[in-house]
Design a protein around this motif. Sequence first.
Motif, PDB file in Angstrom:
ATOM      1  N   GLN A 183       0.713  -1.125  -0.084  1.00  0.00           N
ATOM      2  CA  GLN A 183       0.071   0.091  -0.050  1.00  0.00           C
ATOM      3  C   GLN A 183       0.862   1.268  -0.102  1.00  0.00           C
ATOM      4  OE1 GLN A 183      -2.555  -0.366   3.531  1.00  0.00           O
ATOM      5  NE2 GLN A 183      -3.175  -2.246   2.692  1.00  0.00           N
ATOM      6  N   ILE A 184       1.956   1.177   0.766  1.00  0.00           N
ATOM      7  CA  ILE A 184       2.861   2.241   0.891  1.00  0.00           C
ATOM      8  C   ILE A 184       3.705   2.666  -0.415  1.00  0.00           C
ATOM      9  CG2 ILE A 184       4.876   3.242   1.949  1.00  0.00           C
ATOM     10  CD1 ILE A 184       3.936   1.630   4.476  1.00  0.00           C
ATOM     11  N   CYS A 185       4.008   1.631  -1.109  1.00  0.00           N
ATOM     12  CA  CYS A 185       4.848   1.790  -2.325  1.00  0.00           C
ATOM     13  C   CYS A 185       3.761   2.064  -3.384  1.00  0.00           C
ATOM     14  CB  CYS A 185       5.264   0.355  -2.729  1.00  0.00           C
ATOM     15  SG  CYS A 185       6.823   0.031  -1.610  1.00  0.00           S
ATOM     16  N   SER A 186       2.627   1.737  -3.389  1.00  0.00           N
ATOM     17  CA  SER A 186       1.525   2.153  -4.266  1.00  0.00           C
ATOM     18  C   SER A 186       1.188   3.652  -4.026  1.00  0.00           C
ATOM     19  CB  SER A 186       0.314   1.212  -4.161  1.00  0.00           C
ATOM     20  OG  SER A 186      -0.909   1.722  -4.717  1.00  0.00           O
ATOM     21  N   ASP A 187       1.165   4.005  -2.671  1.00  0.00           N
ATOM     22  CA  ASP A 187       0.760   5.528  -2.589  1.00  0.00           C
ATOM     23  C   ASP A 187       1.803   6.297  -3.153  1.00  0.00           C
ATOM     24  OD1 ASP A 187      -1.335   4.712  -1.316  1.00  0.00           O
ATOM     25  OD2 ASP A 187      -0.729   5.148   0.661  1.00  0.00           O
ATOM     26  N   LEU A 188       3.283   5.761  -3.107  1.00  0.00           N
ATOM     27  CA  LEU A 188       4.282   6.633  -3.469  1.00  0.00           C
ATOM     28  C   LEU A 188       4.858   6.381  -5.063  1.00  0.00           C
ATOM     29  CD1 LEU A 188       6.526   6.169  -0.184  1.00  0.00           C
ATOM     30  CD2 LEU A 188       5.169   8.451  -0.865  1.00  0.00           C
ATOM     31  N   ASN A 189       3.963   5.514  -5.494  1.00  0.00           N
ATOM     32  CA  ASN A 189       4.530   5.023  -6.931  1.00  0.00           C
ATOM     33  C   ASN A 189       5.724   4.551  -7.170  1.00  0.00           C
ATOM     34  OD1 ASN A 189       2.662   5.176  -9.278  1.00  0.00           O
ATOM     35  ND2 ASN A 189       2.751   7.377  -9.216  1.00  0.00           N
ATOM     36  N   ILE A 190       6.077   3.547  -6.011  1.00  0.00           N
ATOM     37  CA  ILE A 190       7.318   2.713  -6.195  1.00  0.00           C
ATOM     38  C   ILE A 190       7.109   1.363  -6.694  1.00  0.00           C
ATOM     39  CG2 ILE A 190       9.481   2.115  -4.872  1.00  0.00           C
ATOM     40  CD1 ILE A 190       8.984   4.708  -2.800  1.00  0.00           C
ATOM     41  N   PRO A 191       7.635   0.974  -7.792  1.00  0.00           N
ATOM     42  CA  PRO A 191       7.522  -0.463  -7.986  1.00  0.00           C
ATOM     43  C   PRO A 191       7.895  -1.483  -6.855  1.00  0.00           C
ATOM     44  CG  PRO A 191       9.036   0.861  -9.441  1.00  0.00           C
ATOM     45  CD  PRO A 191       9.014   1.720  -8.528  1.00  0.00           C
ATOM     46  N   TYR A 192       7.109  -2.406  -6.999  1.00  0.00           N
ATOM     47  CA  TYR A 192       7.153  -3.265  -5.598  1.00  0.00           C
ATOM     48  C   TYR A 192       6.709  -4.764  -6.065  1.00  0.00           C
ATOM     49  CZ  TYR A 192       5.568  -5.313  -1.233  1.00  0.00           C
ATOM     50  OH  TYR A 192       5.326  -6.178  -0.105  1.00  0.00           O
ATOM     51  N   ILE A 193       7.544  -5.536  -5.406  1.00  0.00           N
ATOM     52  CA  ILE A 193       7.356  -7.064  -5.530  1.00  0.00           C
ATOM     53  C   ILE A 193       7.264  -7.617  -4.291  1.00  0.00           C
ATOM     54  CG2 ILE A 193       8.410  -9.004  -6.322  1.00  0.00           C
ATOM     55  CD1 ILE A 193      10.041  -6.879  -8.396  1.00  0.00           C
ATOM     56  N   ASP A 194       5.976  -8.356  -4.241  1.00  0.00           N
ATOM     57  CA  ASP A 194       5.698  -8.988  -2.858  1.00  0.00           C
ATOM     58  C   ASP A 194       6.220 -10.450  -3.337  1.00  0.00           C
ATOM     59  OD1 ASP A 194       5.121 -10.351  -0.776  1.00  0.00           O
ATOM     60  OD2 ASP A 194       2.835  -9.994  -0.936  1.00  0.00           O
ATOM     61  N   ALA A 195       7.385 -10.723  -2.730  1.00  0.00           N
ATOM     62  CA  ALA A 195       8.268 -12.140  -3.013  1.00  0.00           C
ATOM     63  C   ALA A 195       7.994 -13.009  -1.699  1.00  0.00           C
ATOM     64  CB  ALA A 195       9.758 -11.791  -2.971  1.00  0.00           C
ATOM     65  N   ASN A 196       7.037 -12.438  -0.818  1.00  0.00           N
ATOM     66  CA  ASN A 196       6.918 -13.390   0.185  1.00  0.00           C
ATOM     67  C   ASN A 196       5.944 -14.357  -0.235  1.00  0.00           C
ATOM     68  OD1 ASN A 196       6.576 -14.286   2.812  1.00  0.00           O
ATOM     69  ND2 ASN A 196       6.095 -11.899   3.565  1.00  0.00           N
ATOM     70  N   TYR A 197       6.392 -15.285  -0.897  1.00  0.00           N
ATOM     71  CA  TYR A 197       5.582 -16.284  -1.824  1.00  0.00           C
ATOM     72  C   TYR A 197       4.994 -17.476  -0.680  1.00  0.00           C
ATOM     73  CZ  TYR A 197       7.890 -14.220  -5.750  1.00  0.00           C
ATOM     74  OH  TYR A 197       8.541 -13.437  -6.574  1.00  0.00           O
ATOM     75  N   LYS A 198       3.751 -17.658  -0.624  1.00  0.00           N
ATOM     76  CA  LYS A 198       3.048 -18.550   0.067  1.00  0.00           C
ATOM     77  C   LYS A 198       3.899 -19.892   0.108  1.00  0.00           C
ATOM     78  CE  LYS A 198      -1.358 -20.144   1.624  1.00  0.00           C
ATOM     79  NZ  LYS A 198      -2.766 -20.161   1.175  1.00  0.00           N
ATOM     80  N   SER A 199       4.167 -20.414  -1.129  1.00  0.00           N
ATOM     81  CA  SER A 199       4.798 -21.775  -1.088  1.00  0.00           C
ATOM     82  C   SER A 199       6.235 -21.633  -0.630  1.00  0.00           C
ATOM     83  CB  SER A 199       4.956 -21.805  -2.592  1.00  0.00           C
ATOM     84  OG  SER A 199       5.905 -20.785  -3.356  1.00  0.00           O
ATOM     85  N   ILE A 200       6.815 -20.635  -0.482  1.00  0.00           N
ATOM     86  CA  ILE A 200       8.128 -20.640   0.267  1.00  0.00           C
ATOM     87  C   ILE A 200       7.948 -20.606   1.664  1.00  0.00           C
ATOM     88  CG2 ILE A 200      10.268 -19.362   0.692  1.00  0.00           C
ATOM     89  CD1 ILE A 200      10.194 -18.587  -2.319  1.00  0.00           C
TER      90      ILE A 200
END
Lengths: 483, 312
Positions: B258-275
């Motif tokens: 949410q924070i990155c979206s607000d600031l327009n910063i590219p964001y990758i959620d690499a907190n993958y469930k499978s890992i």
Amino acid sequence: MLFNSIDFAIFLPIVFVLYWFVTSNNLKSQNILIVLASYLFYGWWDWRFLSLILFSTIVDYTIGKQLIKADRQSKRKIYLWTSILVNLGFLGFFKYYNFFQENFVEAFSFFGTKINDSSLDIILPVGISFYTFQTLSYTIDVYKRKLEPTKDFIAFSAFVSFFPQLVAGPIERATHLLPQFYKKRIFNYTKAVDGMRQILWGLFKKVVIADNCAQVANEIFNNSENYSGSTLVLGAIFFSFQIYGDFSGYSDIAIGTSRLFGFDLMKNFSFPYFSRNIGEFWRRWHISLNTWFRDYLYIPLGGSRGGLWMKIRNTFIIFIVSGFWHGANWTFIIWGALNALYFLPLMLTNKNRDYIDIVAKGKILPSLRELFMMLSTFGLTVFAWVFFRAENINHAYQFIIDIFSYSLLEVPYFPILGNQFFIFLLIFFIIEWIWREDNYPLEYLSKKINSNAIRYSLYFFLGITTYYYAVSVNSNQFIYFQF
Amino acid sequence: MKKFILRIVVYFSIAFFFISLFQIFISLKIENEIITGHDNFKTTSNVNSELVLLGSSRCFSHFDPAFFQTNFNLKSTNIGVDGHSQISMAYFRLVDYLKHNNNPKFAILNFDPFMTPGSFTKNGGNLVHKDAFARYAFLPLNEKWKTVEHFDYNILEKYLPLYSLFKYNQLEYSFFPNNSNYEKYGFNRNDLEWKNEKPDTLVNFKSKYSINRHKNEIKKALKFLYEFCDSNGIKLICIQSPVHESIYYENIFETPQQICSDLNIPYIDANYKSIRKDSNNFYNSNHMNINGIHLMNEKLKKEKVLIQLFTE
């Protein structure tokens, strides 16, 4: 202010320069500077307790003057007892109030009577036992007409509060130190250089030996239930080195600092762990306190004169009171009583005054008999130190029970210390042994070692080692500050 | 008197000269070495990477520069600071890096709920590993590194030779860097297996997640870092690397996005469930081992945002 602190490293040269360059032409100015510096030194810790020192100074100064005016013995006795009550009153309140209160409550509850526990949250003023005894020596000596009462309040204030020995001794006699404040001090190069050497050696003992040994001793004593009997013995031995390095180190720094200002203080330690029996040990350990008790307690009680029971009684009194002086805890009383038990057989067989000279005088090594005697005396003192160091009687009891278990045969565990420390410990031991015939090991070093290069290398080695440990090891406050 | 003072002054001057010489010798000796597993400004000088990796120990131990080099053809350097999850520390470290390198094209910040804003103006605060950075404290020989300034070394530590090395026990490691228990790089220690007997619980960790409580301050700090990067021509990207399932809480772990979206910063959620659901991928609740990193990298390779940014 601690001797092994940056504060003191800044404070000392400033006072030194002011003393010899600004006030050197005037005795009064020199004494005023000493009083101001001493109050600053003490107030650095807690300025509120300066009032105690000032009050004690005023009381004893006034009583001293009244004692000489009083013609009747009864009046003189009243003055003497006023001084004793005021001084010991402060000491008793700050140091012993809670001890007596708690023991009374326990004693009454034992008989089924409940008393409200009203112990107080009292801060023990640093050095109160030391300066109290020093001022008492003045009043008692004036009362006994061994000393003329002083008319110089500033000199007397300087005597009471003299910063090098204010908080942990040596406990000076008024007859020895006070007259030194009446004479203008003249700078003596040899004395000052020797003072610097003694400060260096004292710092080495405190910072390198005592503070490192403290790490091991504290770990083992604080967690004694986790260690084998052999490791507990090691802990007690390390504490023996710690307390020696700590207290004799302080005394060396105090004496050395005094010499920088042209004063001579009495010797407080004389290689006590090289003693061949307990009698010799007590002539070499905390000399200023032991001779104080001898002169102001033991001899007035009758000393070794009188019958057998009188001798035994007086021996126990002096050792137990000496133990109690160290702290308001039964452990110190047991420690004192245990030393009385060690001492008694020597006194009853008239061997307590044997071995006046240092062991193996003029020789490189001791004989096997001397070595055995030194080790057995050291063993006895180590055993007694367990009571001195333990938190309470139960802790000491359990510590000793745990020592005498099967685990005594296990290989001891050395916690914390790096190997390099044992090299320093060995160097310390060698230096103490080879120069044991002097007041302190580095005394007159220029006569012992002609080569400037070797001498200055030794100073540099001691200095850099002290610097390293002063910075890297968490320094403990001097043990005797709590007394 | 004069003789006495002269001798004292000469003695202390000679002693000071020798210890200063010793300090200079050690400072020069360790200049190009990594000791106690922590950052070395010199070894990250003149590397001129195209990508720098910023963040705390989760950056330090999760992002292997070799992965980015191999898969995206970007020369990379990891300057994550172990024990420091303040955004301000990431900024300080980047500032220090830029002093001795060309500006990189990209910076990846490991941005997760552990991050705190820190302070960009006031030194002190989190002093974890103050000891490891003490080897830089003797300032006369070093430039004023912002990272070191953060630790607020006192006047003695800065100006008295050997003082900081002695005080923080760095002398031994200066001569014998291998005596340290630390690995040179965080991602060298990720072959460890899970070492906690019991997995941490979310309850234990919730207090460590400050992101929802301090959302505005964190956003402000991230904005500051983003603008700094932007002004230096660096594209900032935020990645959240995995944590173990036991400490994962959706409501909290979605906040960085949410924070990155607000600031327009590219964001990758690499907190993958499978890992995150497999303990074999971690050596503790919030640090992956080599298995986890390998799996994360496999997935990162395919992340469209990353491919797009790096191949633009």
